[in-house]
Every structure is written in C-alpha cells, then in structure tokens.
Design a protein around this motif. Structure first.
Motif, mmCIF file in Angstrom:
data_model
loop_
_atom_site.group_PDB
_atom_site.id
_atom_site.type_symbol
_atom_site.label_atom_id
_atom_site.label_comp_id
_atom_site.label_asym_id
_atom_site.label_seq_id
_atom_site.Cartn_x
_atom_site.Cartn_y
_atom_site.Cartn_z
ATOM 1 N N GLN A 3 0.850 -1.195 0.000
ATOM 2 C CA GLN A 3 0.000 0.000 0.000
ATOM 3 C C GLN A 3 0.885 1.244 0.000
ATOM 4 O O GLN A 3 1.818 1.354 0.787
ATOM 5 C CB GLN A 3 -0.889 0.018 1.249
ATOM 6 C CG GLN A 3 -1.949 -1.037 1.255
ATOM 7 C CD GLN A 3 -3.092 -0.657 0.323
ATOM 8 O OE1 GLN A 3 -3.224 0.473 -0.084
ATOM 9 N NE2 GLN A 3 -3.878 -1.633 -0.044
ATOM 10 N N ASP A 4 0.568 2.190 -0.879
ATOM 11 C CA ASP A 4 1.280 3.465 -0.882
ATOM 12 C C ASP A 4 0.718 4.362 0.211
ATOM 13 O O ASP A 4 -0.427 4.232 0.612
ATOM 14 C CB ASP A 4 1.135 4.169 -2.233
ATOM 15 C CG ASP A 4 1.924 3.455 -3.318
ATOM 16 O OD1 ASP A 4 2.881 2.752 -2.975
ATOM 17 O OD2 ASP A 4 1.566 3.614 -4.500
ATOM 18 N N LYS A 5 1.550 5.274 0.677
ATOM 19 C CA LYS A 5 1.095 6.227 1.675
ATOM 20 C C LYS A 5 0.040 7.138 1.051
ATOM 21 O O LYS A 5 0.172 7.534 -0.104
ATOM 22 C CB LYS A 5 2.254 7.112 2.129
ATOM 23 C CG LYS A 5 3.073 6.566 3.239
ATOM 24 C CD LYS A 5 4.092 7.609 3.613
ATOM 25 C CE LYS A 5 4.501 7.449 5.038
ATOM 26 N NZ LYS A 5 5.520 8.436 5.396
ATOM 27 N N PRO A 6 -0.997 7.482 1.808
ATOM 28 C CA PRO A 6 -1.961 8.429 1.270
ATOM 29 C C PRO A 6 -1.321 9.801 1.115
ATOM 30 O O PRO A 6 -0.436 10.190 1.883
ATOM 31 C CB PRO A 6 -3.084 8.460 2.315
ATOM 32 C CG PRO A 6 -2.464 7.940 3.556
ATOM 33 C CD PRO A 6 -1.365 7.024 3.141
ATOM 34 N N ALA A 7 -1.758 10.543 0.118
ATOM 35 C CA ALA A 7 -1.193 11.859 -0.142
ATOM 36 C C ALA A 7 -1.547 12.812 0.992
ATOM 37 O O ALA A 7 -2.648 12.792 1.510
ATOM 38 C CB ALA A 7 -1.724 12.407 -1.456
ATOM 39 N N ARG A 8 -0.580 13.617 1.387
ATOM 40 C CA ARG A 8 -0.850 14.605 2.433
ATOM 41 C C ARG A 8 -1.737 15.684 1.862
ATOM 42 O O ARG A 8 -1.538 16.135 0.751
ATOM 43 C CB ARG A 8 0.449 15.224 2.929
ATOM 44 C CG ARG A 8 1.177 14.296 3.860
ATOM 45 C CD ARG A 8 2.279 15.003 4.537
ATOM 46 N NE ARG A 8 1.705 15.950 5.496
ATOM 47 C CZ ARG A 8 2.408 16.586 6.389
ATOM 48 N NH1 ARG A 8 3.691 16.401 6.465
ATOM 49 N NH2 ARG A 8 1.837 17.420 7.227
ATOM 50 N N ARG A 9 -2.685 16.105 2.648
ATOM 51 C CA ARG A 9 -3.632 17.101 2.171
ATOM 52 C C ARG A 9 -3.439 18.412 2.922
ATOM 53 O O ARG A 9 -4.373 18.981 3.435
ATOM 54 C CB ARG A 9 -5.040 16.578 2.335
ATOM 55 C CG ARG A 9 -5.274 15.352 1.471
ATOM 56 C CD ARG A 9 -6.620 14.813 1.646
ATOM 57 N NE ARG A 9 -7.606 15.841 1.295
ATOM 58 C CZ ARG A 9 -8.900 15.651 1.275
ATOM 59 N NH1 ARG A 9 -9.375 14.484 1.587
ATOM 60 N NH2 ARG A 9 -9.725 16.611 0.957
ATOM 61 N N ASP A 10 -2.195 18.867 2.979
ATOM 62 C CA ASP A 10 -1.913 20.149 3.604
ATOM 63 C C ASP A 10 -2.152 21.237 2.568
ATOM 64 O O ASP A 10 -1.534 21.250 1.512
ATOM 65 C CB ASP A 10 -0.467 20.224 4.080
ATOM 66 C CG ASP A 10 -0.190 19.299 5.237
ATOM 67 O OD1 ASP A 10 -1.152 18.886 5.907
ATOM 68 O OD2 ASP A 10 0.986 18.984 5.453
ATOM 69 N N PHE A 11 -3.042 22.138 2.902
ATOM 70 C CA PHE A 11 -3.338 23.210 1.971
ATOM 71 C C PHE A 11 -2.394 24.382 2.174
ATOM 72 O O PHE A 11 -2.025 25.061 1.234
ATOM 73 C CB PHE A 11 -4.784 23.671 2.131
ATOM 74 C CG PHE A 11 -5.767 22.575 1.855
ATOM 75 C CD1 PHE A 11 -5.840 22.007 0.606
ATOM 76 C CD2 PHE A 11 -6.597 22.101 2.841
ATOM 77 C CE1 PHE A 11 -6.719 20.992 0.342
ATOM 78 C CE2 PHE A 11 -7.491 21.094 2.587
ATOM 79 C CZ PHE A 11 -7.558 20.533 1.331
ATOM 80 N N ILE A 12 -2.003 24.622 3.412
ATOM 81 C CA ILE A 12 -1.082 25.702 3.735
ATOM 82 C C ILE A 12 0.038 25.115 4.576
ATOM 83 O O ILE A 12 -0.193 24.424 5.553
ATOM 84 C CB ILE A 12 -1.788 26.825 4.516
ATOM 85 C CG1 ILE A 12 -2.909 27.431 3.689
ATOM 86 C CG2 ILE A 12 -0.807 27.901 4.915
ATOM 87 C CD1 ILE A 12 -3.734 28.449 4.430
ATOM 88 N N ARG A 13 1.273 25.399 4.185
ATOM 89 C CA ARG A 13 2.430 24.825 4.877
ATOM 90 C C ARG A 13 3.523 25.885 4.986
ATOM 91 O O ARG A 13 3.756 26.647 4.052
ATOM 92 C CB ARG A 13 2.938 23.646 4.070
ATOM 93 C CG ARG A 13 4.059 22.893 4.704
ATOM 94 C CD ARG A 13 4.544 21.770 3.843
ATOM 95 N NE ARG A 13 3.433 20.894 3.492
ATOM 96 C CZ ARG A 13 3.505 19.960 2.561
ATOM 97 N NH1 ARG A 13 4.608 19.783 1.893
ATOM 98 N NH2 ARG A 13 2.473 19.205 2.301
ATOM 99 N N LEU A 14 4.193 25.929 6.128
ATOM 100 C CA LEU A 14 5.331 26.823 6.331
ATOM 101 C C LEU A 14 6.609 26.119 5.923
ATOM 102 O O LEU A 14 6.834 24.973 6.270
ATOM 103 C CB LEU A 14 5.445 27.213 7.798
ATOM 104 C CG LEU A 14 4.569 28.324 8.305
ATOM 105 C CD1 LEU A 14 4.756 28.483 9.801
ATOM 106 C CD2 LEU A 14 4.861 29.613 7.615
#
Length: 91
Positions: A3-14
């Motif tokens: 299983q691949d890791k699920p995609a991160r759903r960060d909309f805003i990131r520093l």
C-alpha cells in the motif's frame, strides 16, 4: 501488494521564510518587523471581511505569518493543527 502512503492534504504549509499555499510558494520578507507588519495587515484585513476583496481567508494566513515570530501564536497554530489532524484521522 504494497500500500502506498496516502497523499498529504496540507493546503497551507510553512517552509522557512515562505508559505506554500495549494502547491505555490510565496516568499515572506526576511526581516522580522516586515513579517510582523504583513501578518498584522492580513489579520486586520480578515476583520474587515465584509469588504469585497478582503475576506475571512486573510485571518488564518495572517496568524500563520505571525506564528513564525511569536511563540504564543505558534502554540495556538500547533494545537489547532494537532486537533485538525486527529479529527481527520477519525473521519
């Protein structure tokens, strides 16, 4: 099958002195007073959300910018981020 890791759903990131919003990077000023001024301007713009261009979207961006320089704001942001992550895992 692996299983691949699920995609991160960060909309805003520093990322250092830049903010990544929906995959686009926006550079922030390198001097602390300029960053604080930009962050305060965004927070004040978020307060005036009844005007056409200004909106509530400016409030979290301003808080994110201020969290680079102020420990108290950084704690609020991290707590909110942890709570949001826990809520997303439950759903």
């Amino acid at each position: 099958m692996k299983q691949d890791k699920p995609a991160r759903r960060d909309f805003i990131r520093l990322r250092g002195n830049s903010i990544e919003v929906f995959g686009r990077s926006i550079k922030l000023p390198s001097s602390r007073p300029a960053r604080v001024a930009v962050g305060v301007a965004f927070v004040i713009g978020g307060i005036f959300s009844f005007l056409p261009v200004l909106g509530l979207w400016m409030l979290p961006v301003g808080i994110l910018i201020l969290s680079i320089d102020f420990v108290m704001v950084r704690r609020w942001r991290r707590r909110a981020s942890v709570k949001w992550g826990r809520r997303q895992r439950r759903a």
